[in-house]
Design an enzyme around this catalytic site. Structure first.
Site: not given
Ligand SMILES: Cc1cc2nc3c(=O)[nH]c(=O)nc-3n(C[C@H](O)[C@H](O)[C@H](O)COP(=O)(O)OP(=O)(O)OC[C@H]3O[C@@H](n4cnc5c(N)ncnc54)[C@H](O)[C@@H]3O)c2cc1C
Ligand code: SF4
Ligand code: SF4
Ligand code: FES
Ligand code: FES
Lengths: 267, 632, 254
Positions: B321-323
């Site tokens: 995921p991006r985070d």
């Protein structure tokens, strides 16, 4: 959409000059103009003189005078037969097909662009104002006839066949197979003519462009992709064929006039 | 005082992005007279920039995909802070919404058997994103735009007026919502083109104004993203939730300076691109967090095999995921292993033949060629995190999009809850469609249920007018561009990707001062298309929203998704149960805590205990155990 | 690396205005739009210019730079020499609102005149099956970001305001081509292309293709094929005869 109650005066930006382009935008139309004019003059002179279009023995026939079917033609050049009586002077020997060829090129989508821009200045270049006060494009007579391009394309196919015959015919002399530089030039010219003719937008349309389901016609689709690739080079081919036509004719002219000996490879 | 243009509608939709247009289409299809208002030209909203795709579990590429899997991925991505009802509806309805677009003329890329093709994206277990090359947002917005036109053509035939039932007010900015008592009564705004004012009288308003990225210097967002909808909702009395969660997209351009922040789509990684530091190392393998350990490859070989054989290999860690990816890049750069311009390398050139790159990633190829003079088929790109998306927004009812203020609805990026603490790529476009439709339907139903039309008091209109005119009337006020820039720098530096209590407090102090300065900005020039004036008006919204972000960020003492606290690095199950709700009190933002409702039984049992124990409190876990036992 | 550039920007409201000279700083890697923004922030806060994405994706920042229609955000300053004066003017074909912002409602009007996608009755969402090769042509046209540079440069309306009612411009002729090539569209668009949208005005001089920032081959792939499709319906003697004899209902090629 926009504010209907707007009280802003709406008109175009009043910029006095015809264009703000500072580059040499006039170069391209000028070049086209010069190129096309020069070619036309050359073709006119060469066809109107009715001379040096045929090299006997080597069987070179200039594409400008093919098919040569009038009684004015040299004996050997009449390999399709003699269908017409003698021509008065100034009438091109290839008159039977020249209108079609001219029509084909005149209605060609590329040449249209070229002469609309360079001869008619409509427009001379992008974002440069044209000098005409009215413009109706190809919506009415005579320019609406540009829509007939496809029929000229069919005719051009026939002419290309004739030219191919000429090129092949030249390989067979009295002593059987023969070959000189002229043969290669004729052959190169014919190949280029085919490339130009097949790369035609009408041809692209007819092969499969008119279909909405390529996947149901895999063969036609394959042809279409192939012609599309050629089609992307249509402009180049248009100029190349002008070049090869003039070159072929000039070479045959020089050999026929004994100015230049033909370079022979075989027989 | 000039005459104010007035219009009366059933539903006014503010925003013409994916969410706004879908809402408007729905309201119109339900027979409501609908207005769509947007700041830019019709068809230019932010949605146009979305690249990668729209997530929908159609199962066209991998038939194992279904809504339950999509739901699980979404909850996981959001670290279980999502409004689970929204995540459920989203996963269930997204396929229908995508198919509907196709029936309206969208042309997605196809699979071999002629269905809509789907691509891999970070956090999605199966290939799930319907896409068109890397310009999916353009396809989406153009299709909706053309659908609006189709409806207008229909109306033209029926009523002789294309705008009888749906009309677009473009380049028109709403500055205030109007209320009659508690309920919404309309909206007030100005035409950018003329500077004249316009007042909509309408019992229902749907906010679909998108995000807030313009409060940050390095952002993938455009000038439109000044948080207008967030601020309008606050000022109308609605609550905003999850405002501390901001998604920093891991891959924005870092060079040249003028394009810093512009997005490099995640599809680059989905299609095989890898991240390397200046030492040439694929560093993402070191940053796989425990919660994801068993889902991601541990060796480069396995990761590479995954692209061709997804059944038997785990996915490459570049697709976390991006985070996670954003934080990893941040750490690499901080550790001195960054590129000359302060990013890391993202490379596809060594992974695919040039032709394939151009075919699959045409706009990226174009973008780098034109803007950075980099040929991505030959060289790696330089990338770094950029402010991209706000998970937080108006707190709404999942089924109808209704906010707590009667008559107010919200959908799309401006609404909160759906994505929890972190949004998965591709989940936004489908969110717009699903909840845009629901908000449009919700507004229509609300209007149907009314017995009397609310009416905005004239005084409120005059106040809104005076407020909007103020910057123009201030001679020699402060330059709004300067104030804006200082705010952006403050938020970027102090409430950015990694946060600390003292820095956030410092930011709050700065925001207070900027608020004062914003109050005295002056705009030179007249009312006609005056961007300086428009910015001066927008400053109010950006400051309010920034205050929400900072205040919520200060309160939440844990790290989760788009909120990373250096001083509280862990994720806390107790905090998972809390939502922070921002409300406006006078001119300051107050924050209340609210309990996050527990997941419905049939939804929570979609997860394994092993996974849940990383997120839930002991009490919640024993409830789960009891449930499982009962079912068994 | 920065230098001072000479800019001439058209400023004015409605049609009246003039070119104003500015000297403004330019840094490495900047595009024309960046410089205009610097002008806004430092010298002319009310300079009107449209923009959104700054990445060539939205088609907002259309303008004319040194006389050429371009996107401001995709025109790098490095394409000019440092002592060159950069002249920026609004689109010429549309009325000016202020400075670089023009009223492009002509385009939205024309968009509304193109009948929308018409699938056959009875195909439900989710049932569409189309092969990639069948959608590719229309997909190229759907790359259009509606910057309207093509409609702006097209001499048919740029130089002849009076043609506006009869000519939809390359953007919307291309839209017709897109729909006509759509595997599921059943409307007959060929007659209308010629009669209502003015396809015949186009003399295929290709300026639209030259300026398209999305590099769509508008003329070769949309306009000429559309002209050929019109020929099928209208200028093909066999078809014409068939129409006369059988009064055939309009129908699309397979
Ligand atoms: C570069 C980039 C790439 C992305 N890629 C993806 C992706 O691949 N997949 C994905 O799912 N998501 C992606 N996203 C996220 C997604 O695009 C956005 O979250 C989404 O488009 C937001 O849509 P929206 O309808 O909420 O608002 P928007 O499309 O942003 O529309 C907002 C509208 O509100 C109007 N508006 C705002 N304020 C006012 C006001 N005061 N008055 C009147 N009108 C107003 C604006 O003019 C605009 O029309 C991406 C985002 C960016 C920036
Ligand atoms: S090719 Fe046709 S449509 Fe395109 S600019 Fe030229 S005349 Fe206009
Ligand atoms: S076709 Fe090209 S030039 Fe024309 S509007 Fe679309 S993107 Fe712009
Ligand atoms: S020959 Fe040029 S288009 Fe047909
Ligand atoms: S700003 Fe979007 S195209 Fe230039």
């Amino acid at each position: 959409m926009a504010a209907t109650t707007s009280e802003v005066r709406k008109q175009r930006a009043q910029i006095g000059v015809r264009t703000l382009r500072g580059d040499r935008w006039w170069l391209a139309p000028l070049g086209t103009f010069a190129g096309l004019t020069a070619w036309l003059l050359y073709a006119l002179i060469r066809t109107a003189t009715q001379s040096n279009y045929w090299v006997d023995g080597y069987n070179y026939l200039s594409p400008f005078s093919s098919p040569c079917v009038s009684a004015s033609c040299a004996e050997g050049a009449r390999h399709f037969g003699t269908w017409l009586p003698e021509f008065p002077p100034l009438i091109p020997l290839g008159i039977l097909v020249l209108p079609f060829l001219l029509g084909f090129r005149l209605t060609c989508y590329y040449y249209r662009k070229a002469y609309y821009r360079s001869f008619w200045l409509s427009p001379p270049a992008c974002a440069v104002a044209e000098p005409h006060s009215k413009y109706t494009g190809e919506t009415r007579f005579p320019l609406i006839a540009q829509n007939l391009h496809r029929y000229f394309f069919y005719a051009a196919l026939v002419v290309s066949l004739i030219n191919t015959y000429d090129a092949v015919y030249a390989f067979f002399g009295k002593n059987g197979f023969q070959m000189g530089l002229g043969n290669l030039i004729l052959l190169g010219n014919v190949i280029m003519l085919w490339a130009y003719t097949l790369s035609c937008h009408s041809c692209r349309h007819i092969t499969a462009g008119r279909l909405n389901h390529f996947s149901r016609h895999p063969l036609r689709y394959r042809m279409w992709t192939w012609i599309s690739k050629l089609n992307a080079k249509h402009m180049q081919l248009a100029w190349i064929t002008l070049g090869t036509l003039a070159l072929t004719d000039a070479y045959i002219g020089l050999v026929a006039a004994d100015v230049l000996p033909d370079l022979r490879f075989f027989n | 005082m000039t005459e104010i243009e007035r219009h009366s509608y059933d539903v006014v939709v503010i925003g013409a992005g994916g969410a706004g247009l879908r809402a408007a289409i729905e309201a119109r299809q339900q027979g409501k007279r609908t207005a769509v208002v947007c700041k830019s030209l019709f068809g230019k909203a932010h949605t146009v920039m979305a690249e990668g795709g729209a997530a929908a579990a159609m199962g066209n590429v991998n038939p194992s995909d279904n809504w339950q899997v999509h739901f699980r991925d979404t909850m996981r991505g959001g670290k279980f802070l999502n409004n689970w009802r929204m995540a459920e509806l989203h996963a269930q309805e997204a396929p229908d919404r995508v198919w509907e677009l196709e029936a309206w003329g969208a042309l997605f890329d196809r699979t071999k058997d002629g269905k809509i093709s789907q691509r891999n994206f970070g956090g999605h277990e199966y290939p799930r994103l319907a896409h068109v090359g890397d310009r999916t947002g353009l396809e989406l917005i153009r299709t909706l735009q053309q659908r609006v036109v189709a409806l207008q053509q229909e109306d033209d035939k029926l009523h002789g007026d294309p705008e009888a039932y749906i009309k677009v007010f473009q380049e028109c900015t709403v500055t205030r919502l109007l209320k009659d008592g508690d309920a919404i009564a309309g909206a007030f705004g100005y035409w950018r083109e003329t500077g004249n004012f316009i007042c909509f009288e309408a019992p229902a308003v749907v906010l679909a104004t998108g995000g807030i990225g313009k409060s940050y210097v390095v952002t993938s967002n455009s000038w439109e993203y000044t948080g207008d909808g967030h601020a309008l909702a606050l000022m109308a009395g609605a609550g905003l939730i999850n405002m501390e969660f901001i998604q920093f997209h891991p891959t924005g351009m870092v060079w040249p300076p003028s394009v810093r922040g512009i997005l490099v789509t995640e599809s680059v990684r989905g299609d095989g691109g890898v991240l390397r530091n200046s030492e040439g190392k694929r560093f993402m393998f070191e940053y796989v967090p425990d919660v994801f350990k068993d889902k991601y490859a541990t060796t480069e070989e396995e990761a590479d095999r995954w692209y061709t054989d997804q059944a038997n290999n785990r996915r490459p860690p570049e697709l976390l995921p991006r985070d996670e990816v954003a934080r990893a890049i941040n750490s690499e750069v901080k550790a001195g292993r960054g590129t000359p311009h302060g990013g890391v390398y993202l490379d596809v050139s060594t992974r695919m033949p040039a032709e394939e790159i151009v075919r699959r990633l045409p706009s990226m190829h174009h973008q780098f060629k034109e803007l950075a003079d980099v040929d991505i088929t030959r060289e790696p790109m330089e990338v770094g995190p950029t402010c991209h998306y706000i998970m937080g927004g108006v707190e709404v009812d999942a089924d109808t999009g209704a906010a707590s203020v009667p008559g107010l609805f919200a959908a799309g990026e401006v609404s909160g809850g759906m994505h929890g603490s972190n949004r998965l790529g591709g989940n936004s476009l489908s969110d717009l469609l699903v909840f845009g439709r629901r908000a449009g339907a919700g507004a229509a139903a609300y209007v149907d249920g009314l017995t009397a039309r609310p009416k905005a008091p004239e005084e409120a209109v005059r106040q809104a007018e005076a407020e909007a005119l103020a910057p123009l009337e201030r001679e020699g006020g402060e330059n709004p561009y300067t104030v804006h820039h200082e705010l952006q720098q403050t938020m970027n530096d102090l409430v950015g990707i990694i946060r600390k209590a003292d820095e956030i407090s410092e930011a709050l102090g700065a925001i207070e001062k900027l608020k004062e300065r914003a109050g005295v900005t002056g705009a030179a020039g007249g009312r006609i298309y005056n961007p300086g004036w428009h910015l001066a008006i927008d400053l109010r919204n950006m400051l309010l929203v920034s205050e929400c972000v900072a205040k919520a960020a200060l309160l939440r003492e844990e790290s989760r998704g788009g909120h990373t606290r250096d001083d509280f690095p862990g994720m806390s199950p107790e905090w998972r149960r809390k939502l922070l709700v921002c409300r406006l009190d006078g001119s300051t933002v107050n924050i209340e805590e609210k309990v996050q409702p527990s997941m419905r039984d049939d939804l929570i049992t979609l997860f394994e205990r092993d996974e849940l124990k990383k997120y839930l409190t002991e009490a919640e876990l024993s409830e789960y155990d009891a449930l499982v036992e009962k079912e068994a | 690396m920065g230098y001072k550039a000479k800019f001439r920007v058209w400023r004015g409201e409605g049609g009246d205005g003039r070119l104003e000279d500015f000297t403004v700083e330019v840094n490495e890697g900047e595009v024309v739009l960046d410089v205009l923004h610097r002008l806004q922030a430092t010298q002319t806060p009310d300079l009107a210019v449209r923009w959104n994405c700054k990445a060539g994706k939205c088609g907002s920042c259309s303008m004319e730079i040194n006389g050429k229609p371009r996107l401001g955000c995709m025109t790098r300053m490095s394409t000019f020499t440092e002592d060159e004066t950069v002249t920026v003017t609004p689109l010429r074909t549309f009325p000016v609102i202020k400075d670089l912002v023009t009223d492009v409602s002509f385009n939205y009007q024309k968009a509304r005149e193109v009948p929308s996608f018409t699938p056959p009755a009875g195909v439900k969402p989710g049932e569409y099956r189309m092969k990639q090769v069948d959608v590719e042509r229309s997909q190229e046209f759907r790359k259009c970001i509606e910057c309207f540079l093509c409609n702006n440069v097209c001499h048919v309306i740029r130089d002849h305001e009076e043609n506006k009612p009869n000519f939809s411009g390359p953007r919307f002729l291309m839209r017709i081509a897109e729909l006509d090539m759509h595997p599921y569209d059943v409307a007959d668009r060929k007659q209308a292309a010629q009669d209502q949208h003015g396809l015949g005005y186009c003399n295929i001089t290709k300026c639209c293709t030259e300026v398209c920032p999305e590099h769509i081959k508008i003329t070769d792939n949309a306009l000429i094929p559309l002209k050929e499709r019109v020929v099928d319906r209208r200028y093909d003697p066999l078809v014409w005869l068939g129409d006369k004899i059988f009064r055939r209902r309009s129908e699309k090629t397979s």
